[in-house]
Design a protein around this motif. Structure first.
Motif, PDB file in Angstrom:
ATOM      1  N   VAL A 114      25.641  38.529  36.425  1.00 12.43           N
ATOM      2  CA  VAL A 114      24.577  38.954  37.349  1.00 12.43           C
ATOM      3  C   VAL A 114      24.912  38.540  38.779  1.00 12.43           C
ATOM      4  O   VAL A 114      24.800  39.341  39.713  1.00 12.43           O
ATOM      5  N   ILE A 115      25.340  37.317  38.966  1.00 15.87           N
ATOM      6  CA  ILE A 115      25.721  36.850  40.299  1.00 15.87           C
ATOM      7  C   ILE A 115      26.932  37.629  40.803  1.00 15.87           C
ATOM      8  O   ILE A 115      27.009  37.995  41.974  1.00 15.87           O
ATOM      9  N   TRP A 155      27.470  30.878  48.921  1.00 13.86           N
ATOM     10  CA  TRP A 155      27.238  32.322  48.961  1.00 13.86           C
ATOM     11  C   TRP A 155      28.114  32.981  50.018  1.00 13.86           C
ATOM     12  O   TRP A 155      28.679  34.049  49.790  1.00 13.86           O
ATOM     13  N   ILE A 182      26.132  35.247  31.231  1.00 12.84           N
ATOM     14  CA  ILE A 182      25.215  36.272  31.740  1.00 12.84           C
ATOM     15  C   ILE A 182      24.901  36.027  33.217  1.00 12.84           C
ATOM     16  O   ILE A 182      24.895  36.959  34.028  1.00 12.84           O
ATOM     17  N   SER A 183      24.665  34.778  33.574  1.00 12.21           N
ATOM     18  CA  SER A 183      24.372  34.485  34.981  1.00 12.21           C
ATOM     19  C   SER A 183      25.589  34.750  35.868  1.00 12.21           C
ATOM     20  O   SER A 183      25.439  35.212  36.999  1.00 12.21           O
ATOM     21  N   ALA A 184      26.800  34.494  35.363  1.00 19.22           N
ATOM     22  CA  ALA A 184      28.014  34.781  36.132  1.00 19.22           C
ATOM     23  C   ALA A 184      28.158  36.278  36.375  1.00 19.22           C
ATOM     24  O   ALA A 184      28.549  36.707  37.465  1.00 19.22           O
ATOM     25  N   SER A 191      32.943  29.687  43.952  1.00 20.31           N
ATOM     26  CA  SER A 191      32.290  28.471  43.446  1.00 20.31           C
ATOM     27  C   SER A 191      33.274  27.311  43.377  1.00 20.31           C
ATOM     28  O   SER A 191      32.929  26.175  43.710  1.00 20.31           O
ATOM     29  N   SER A 241      24.257  31.960  28.301  1.00 15.26           N
ATOM     30  CA  SER A 241      23.439  32.057  29.516  1.00 15.26           C
ATOM     31  C   SER A 241      24.301  31.892  30.770  1.00 15.26           C
ATOM     32  O   SER A 241      24.043  32.534  31.790  1.00 15.26           O
ATOM     33  N   GLY A 242      25.328  31.062  30.693  1.00 15.81           N
ATOM     34  CA  GLY A 242      26.249  30.894  31.816  1.00 15.81           C
ATOM     35  C   GLY A 242      27.063  32.144  32.071  1.00 15.81           C
ATOM     36  O   GLY A 242      27.312  32.519  33.220  1.00 15.81           O
ATOM     37  N   ASP A 252      27.102  22.257  45.211  1.00 18.37           N
ATOM     38  CA  ASP A 252      25.833  21.924  44.564  1.00 18.37           C
ATOM     39  C   ASP A 252      24.980  21.130  45.537  1.00 18.37           C
ATOM     40  O   ASP A 252      25.100  19.913  45.639  1.00 18.37           O
TER      41      ASP A 252
END
Length: 87
Positions: A11-12, A66, A7-9, A47, A4-5, A57
């Motif tokens: 997508v981001i 961002w 995939i999110s990386a 990040s 999931s990490g 965070d």
């Protein structure tokens, strides 16, 4: 890192790459795959930089993170475009 990490990386990274490409004026001579790669790298490095400054965070939307990521993606897209343009 879990799936999931990853995939999110990705997508981001896609979002950051596209936003970085939109910031750079003119037409870029790089493809969408290079844009995605630049976005993923910019997201990871951005990040890390944001975490170093202590803004990685926060509660709510991480606007500082961002912004750093988009600036890095824009620099990456512009740099890669210049390299591709010389050939």
């Amino acid at each position: 890192m879990e799936i999931s990490g990853i995939i999110s990386a990705v997508v981001i990274g896609i979002i950051i790459g596209v936003l970085g490409r939109l910031v750079v004026p003119g037409r870029q001579r790089i493809g969408i795959l290079w844009t995605i790669v630049v976005g993923i790298v910019a997201a990871l490095i951005g990040s890390a930089i944001a975490a170093g400054f202590g803004i990685g965070d926060t509660k709510g939307v991480d606007w500082g993170e961002w912004l750093i990521q988009i600036v890095l993606a824009a620099l990456g897209v512009a740099g890669l475009d210049r390299i591709k343009g010389r050939r």
